[in-house]
Design an enzyme around this catalytic site. Structure first.
Site, PDB file in Angstrom:
ATOM      1  N   ASN A 149       0.803  -1.232   0.000  1.00  0.00           N
ATOM      2  CA  ASN A 149       0.000   0.000   0.000  1.00  0.00           C
ATOM      3  C   ASN A 149       0.834   1.280   0.000  1.00  0.00           C
ATOM      4  O   ASN A 149       0.425   2.280  -0.562  1.00  0.00           O
ATOM      5  CB  ASN A 149      -1.001  -0.008   1.153  1.00  0.00           C
ATOM      6  CG  ASN A 149      -0.347  -0.151   2.496  1.00  0.00           C
ATOM      7  OD1 ASN A 149       0.810  -0.582   2.600  1.00  0.00           O
ATOM      8  ND2 ASN A 149      -1.052   0.202   3.540  1.00  0.00           N
ATOM      9  N   GLU A 199       7.899   2.159  14.632  1.00  0.00           N
ATOM     10  CA  GLU A 199       8.608   2.875  13.588  1.00  0.00           C
ATOM     11  C   GLU A 199       8.474   4.367  13.887  1.00  0.00           C
ATOM     12  O   GLU A 199       7.570   4.795  14.596  1.00  0.00           O
ATOM     13  CB  GLU A 199       8.003   2.534  12.213  1.00  0.00           C
ATOM     14  CG  GLU A 199       8.176   1.058  11.918  1.00  0.00           C
ATOM     15  CD  GLU A 199       7.963   0.649  10.479  1.00  0.00           C
ATOM     16  OE1 GLU A 199       6.920   1.013   9.910  1.00  0.00           O
ATOM     17  OE2 GLU A 199       8.835  -0.058   9.934  1.00  0.00           O
ATOM     18  N   GLU A 204       4.601  -4.603  11.986  1.00  0.00           N
ATOM     19  CA  GLU A 204       3.577  -3.579  11.714  1.00  0.00           C
ATOM     20  C   GLU A 204       2.460  -4.275  10.961  1.00  0.00           C
ATOM     21  O   GLU A 204       2.557  -4.488   9.755  1.00  0.00           O
ATOM     22  CB  GLU A 204       4.171  -2.445  10.870  1.00  0.00           C
ATOM     23  CG  GLU A 204       5.246  -1.645  11.562  1.00  0.00           C
ATOM     24  CD  GLU A 204       4.710  -0.783  12.689  1.00  0.00           C
ATOM     25  OE1 GLU A 204       3.478  -0.679  12.836  1.00  0.00           O
ATOM     26  OE2 GLU A 204       5.524  -0.228  13.432  1.00  0.00           O
ATOM     27  N   CYS A 235      -3.467   0.489   6.864  1.00  0.00           N
ATOM     28  CA  CYS A 235      -3.578  -0.392   8.030  1.00  0.00           C
ATOM     29  C   CYS A 235      -4.259   0.277   9.206  1.00  0.00           C
ATOM     30  O   CYS A 235      -4.991  -0.358   9.950  1.00  0.00           O
ATOM     31  CB  CYS A 235      -2.180  -0.837   8.437  1.00  0.00           C
ATOM     32  SG  CYS A 235      -1.076   0.573   8.628  1.00  0.00           S
TER      33      CYS A 235
HETATM   34  P1  NDP Z   1       0.904  -9.588   3.300  1.00  0.00           P
HETATM   35  O1  NDP Z   1       0.952  -9.977   4.717  1.00  0.00           O
HETATM   36  O2  NDP Z   1       0.205 -10.459   2.339  1.00  0.00           O
HETATM   37  O3  NDP Z   1       2.386  -9.410   2.725  1.00  0.00           O
HETATM   38  C1  NDP Z   1       3.327  -8.551   3.338  1.00  0.00           C
HETATM   39  C2  NDP Z   1       4.714  -8.888   2.816  1.00  0.00           C
HETATM   40  O4  NDP Z   1       5.138 -10.152   3.354  1.00  0.00           O
HETATM   41  C3  NDP Z   1       4.794  -9.026   1.302  1.00  0.00           C
HETATM   42  O5  NDP Z   1       6.043  -8.544   0.857  1.00  0.00           O
HETATM   43  C4  NDP Z   1       4.696 -10.527   1.125  1.00  0.00           C
HETATM   44  O6  NDP Z   1       5.224 -10.948  -0.107  1.00  0.00           O
HETATM   45  C5  NDP Z   1       5.519 -11.017   2.287  1.00  0.00           C
HETATM   46  N1  NDP Z   1       5.266 -12.382   2.718  1.00  0.00           N
HETATM   47  C6  NDP Z   1       4.164 -13.139   2.519  1.00  0.00           C
HETATM   48  N2  NDP Z   1       4.314 -14.347   3.114  1.00  0.00           N
HETATM   49  C7  NDP Z   1       5.538 -14.357   3.701  1.00  0.00           C
HETATM   50  C8  NDP Z   1       6.278 -15.307   4.482  1.00  0.00           C
HETATM   51  N3  NDP Z   1       5.788 -16.513   4.780  1.00  0.00           N
HETATM   52  N4  NDP Z   1       7.509 -14.953   4.928  1.00  0.00           N
HETATM   53  C9  NDP Z   1       8.028 -13.744   4.649  1.00  0.00           C
HETATM   54  N5  NDP Z   1       7.379 -12.808   3.916  1.00  0.00           N
HETATM   55  C10 NDP Z   1       6.144 -13.102   3.449  1.00  0.00           C
HETATM   56  O7  NDP Z   1       0.327  -8.107   3.301  1.00  0.00           O
HETATM   57  P2  NDP Z   1      -0.155  -7.240   2.070  1.00  0.00           P
HETATM   58  O8  NDP Z   1       1.008  -6.958   1.172  1.00  0.00           O
HETATM   59  O9  NDP Z   1      -1.383  -7.882   1.511  1.00  0.00           O
HETATM   60  O10 NDP Z   1      -0.522  -5.874   2.796  1.00  0.00           O
HETATM   61  C11 NDP Z   1      -1.723  -5.673   3.459  1.00  0.00           C
HETATM   62  C12 NDP Z   1      -1.568  -5.907   4.950  1.00  0.00           C
HETATM   63  O11 NDP Z   1      -0.522  -5.112   5.475  1.00  0.00           O
HETATM   64  C13 NDP Z   1      -2.799  -5.505   5.717  1.00  0.00           C
HETATM   65  O12 NDP Z   1      -3.113  -6.464   6.692  1.00  0.00           O
HETATM   66  C14 NDP Z   1      -2.391  -4.209   6.381  1.00  0.00           C
HETATM   67  O13 NDP Z   1      -3.116  -3.916   7.530  1.00  0.00           O
HETATM   68  C15 NDP Z   1      -0.953  -4.439   6.640  1.00  0.00           C
HETATM   69  N6  NDP Z   1      -0.265  -3.167   6.789  1.00  0.00           N
HETATM   70  C16 NDP Z   1       0.180  -2.782   8.035  1.00  0.00           C
HETATM   71  C17 NDP Z   1       0.771  -1.558   8.229  1.00  0.00           C
HETATM   72  C18 NDP Z   1       1.301  -1.140   9.561  1.00  0.00           C
HETATM   73  O14 NDP Z   1       2.190  -0.290   9.599  1.00  0.00           O
HETATM   74  N7  NDP Z   1       0.833  -1.661  10.660  1.00  0.00           N
HETATM   75  C19 NDP Z   1       0.913  -0.608   7.116  1.00  0.00           C
HETATM   76  C20 NDP Z   1       0.463  -1.129   5.860  1.00  0.00           C
HETATM   77  C21 NDP Z   1      -0.123  -2.365   5.719  1.00  0.00           C
HETATM   78  P3  NDP Z   1       4.259 -11.008  -1.411  1.00  0.00           P
HETATM   79  O15 NDP Z   1       3.358  -9.836  -1.388  1.00  0.00           O
HETATM   80  O16 NDP Z   1       5.238 -10.938  -2.505  1.00  0.00           O
HETATM   81  O17 NDP Z   1       3.515 -12.296  -1.270  1.00  0.00           O
END
Ligand code: NDP
Length: 480
Positions: free
Chosen positions: A155, A460, A252, A286
């Protein structure tokens, strides 16, 4: 065909330059507004990961030995370069994420530059303490952790990369960053900018890939710390992998944050906060306040004004500066959000805003407000990560606080009231890592940001981030 504004020289950025290995799984990045392919890339192979780790290890040793003020200057120069390229970086971010350029011009690379500047300024101020012990004495040294791993969500790609890189580098660490495969592009720009600013090759490497790439790195013995921005299920997996090596972790994660609007609130400002706290970035934030609790006395006035404002939202071409709402990040994500909209209706919530006209394309969805939502409905319990607002009503302060806290998440919360004693009393009782009073979703770099409960741990931004990218060494000095 790919878009020349977007196609990078190579998929990865390792040891100070673009690196390609076409043996890695091919994937593409699409412009969500049209579905067009804008870039083709390859996931990292084991060879790419090895070379990223090797170069990061040697860069970290060199970097940690520099005077901290010199490290800080590199980060501040990077911030300056980012600001001069804000327009191009914003266009890239808009093409990769679909977010309107009116947002990316002010909230993405700009926020990344603020963060590099802030931690660049802090670098030279990081010191230990002197501890008198009578004849003897002790002191502490604040030392880096080593090679840190950053894993980003889709995002806020360049903001997330910068929010992780800036404090990590300021403390003398190196970082390997894995962007989301959905938005792989702007982290590569950050890597190039850091080199131009004078960072040693290998200090900030970008490796592309899916979850498996992140998982392989998170479990690697050479990684000292993992910082993930992502969903709660991914957080559990990554924290589990990191726990195997007892690595430091910042998580996060997601949220289902409450906004509490009391009868005496300024109606306009509460409505604007609910509107943008749900619909900015097409709801893909998020910390969005997706459960809006409104006290019964102003419920109807609040809903009427909200419906008027929602009807006037400008949806359309993300590259047009007048546009306020773009598409979701992908057609697949649209399906998930649309399922939540259907489910909310099926479970008895009342849709109070008609669908808005949408451009053609598979990733578009109309912002929607549901009223009459109850705590047990799926919409009140699960993170949607789309422009779907749930309005719930309440009678008393105690009730509002209890219901706001009745969630596994604890990322953020907002309180709207003119009674400041009540505002502080309520905030003190809310189980959320980041709270706002008569404001919402403002995240200046000076203020620590992060979650409680299932929304994660670590912080952060702010001085607090330093604690999560450094470790203390205590030294006892015998004077006898
Ligand atoms: P995901 O949890 O699907 O993915 C996050 C990252 O982790 C991606 O780079 C993903 O790779 C990677 N990933 C997935 N599986 C694994 C694994 N087993 N081991 C290591 N890395 C892995 O999140 P989204 O990208 O769909 O983002 C949305 C989510 O992020 C929402 O839940 C949102 O709330 C949260 N978020 C939290 C924030 C905060 O600061 N608290 C800010 C922004 C978002 P790939 O995408 O390539 O599969």
């Amino acid at each position: 065909m790919t878009d020349p504004r977007c196609q990078p020289a190579a998929s990865h950025f390792v040891d100070g330059r673009p690196l390609e290995d076409t043996a890695g799984t091919a994937f593409e990045s699409r412009y969500p507004a049209t579905g067009e392919v804008i870039a083709r890339l390859h996931a990292a192979t084991a060879a790419v990961i090895d070379s990223a780790l090797g170069s990061a290890r040697s860069a970290q040793a060199e970097w940690a030995g520099l005077p901290p003020a010199q490290r800080g200057r590199v980060l501040r120069r990077a911030a300056d370069i980012m600001r001069t390229r804000n327009r191009a970086l914003s266009e890239l971010e808009t093409l990769d994420t679909g977010k309107p350029i009116s947002e990316t011009l002010v909230a993405d690379a700009a926020s990344g530059a603020d963060c590099l500047e802030y931690f660049g300024g802090l670098a030279a101020t990081l010191t230990g303490e002197h501890i008198p012990l009578g004849r003897d004495w002790a002191y502490t040294r604040r030392e880096p952790l080593g090679v840190c791993l950053g894993i980003g969500a889709w995002n806020y790609p360049i903001q997330i990369a910068s929010w992780k890189a800036a404090p990590a580098l300021a403390c003398g660490n190196a970082m390997i960053f894995k962007p989301s495969e959905v938005t792989p592009l702007s982290a590569l720009s950050l890597a190039g900018i850091l080199i131009e600013a004078g960072a040693p090759p290998g200090l900030f490497n970008v490796v592309q890939g899916m979850g498996e790439t992140g998982a392989a790195l998170a479990a690697h013995p050479d990684i000292a710390k993992v910082s993930l921005t992502g969903s709660v299920p991914t957080g559990r997996k990554v924290a589990g992998a990191a726990a195997g090596g007892l690595r430091h972790v910042t998580m996060e994660l997601g949220g289902k944050s409450p906004i509490l609007v009391f009868d005496d609130a300024d109606l306009e400002s509460a409505v604007e906060a609910a509107l943008w706290g749900n619909f900015y970035s097409t709801g893909q934030i998020c910390s969005n306040g997706t459960r809006v609790f409104v006290q019964r006395g102003i419920r109807q006035a609040f809903l009427d004004r909200l419906a008027q404002r929602t009807a006037r939202l400008r949806i359309g071409d993300p590259l047009d500066e007048a546009t306020e709402i773009g598409p979701l990040v992908s057609a697949a994500h649209r399906e998930k959000v649309a399922r939540h909209v259907r489910l909310a209706g099926d479970e008895g919530a009342t849709r109070v805003t008609p669908p808005l006209a949408l451009p053609d394309g598979d990733a578009w969805i109309s912002p929607v407000v549901f009223a009459g939502v109850t705590d047990t409905m799926t919409l009140a319990r699960e993170e949607v990560f789309g422009p779907v607002m749930a309005v719930l009503d309440f009678a008393t302060e105690d009730e509002a606080v209890a219901r706001a806290n009745a969630t596994e998440f604890g990322l953020a919360a907002g309180v709207f009231t003119r009674d400041l004693a009540r505002a502080h009393r309520v905030v003190a009782r809310l189980q959320a890592g980041t709270c706002w009073i008569n404001a919402y979703n403002l995240t200046p770099v000076e203020m620590p940001f992060g979650g409680m409960k299932q929304s994660g741990f670590g912080r952060e931004n702010g001085r607090a981030a330093i604690e999560h990218y450094s470790q203390l060494k205590s030294v006892y000095v015998g004077m006898g």
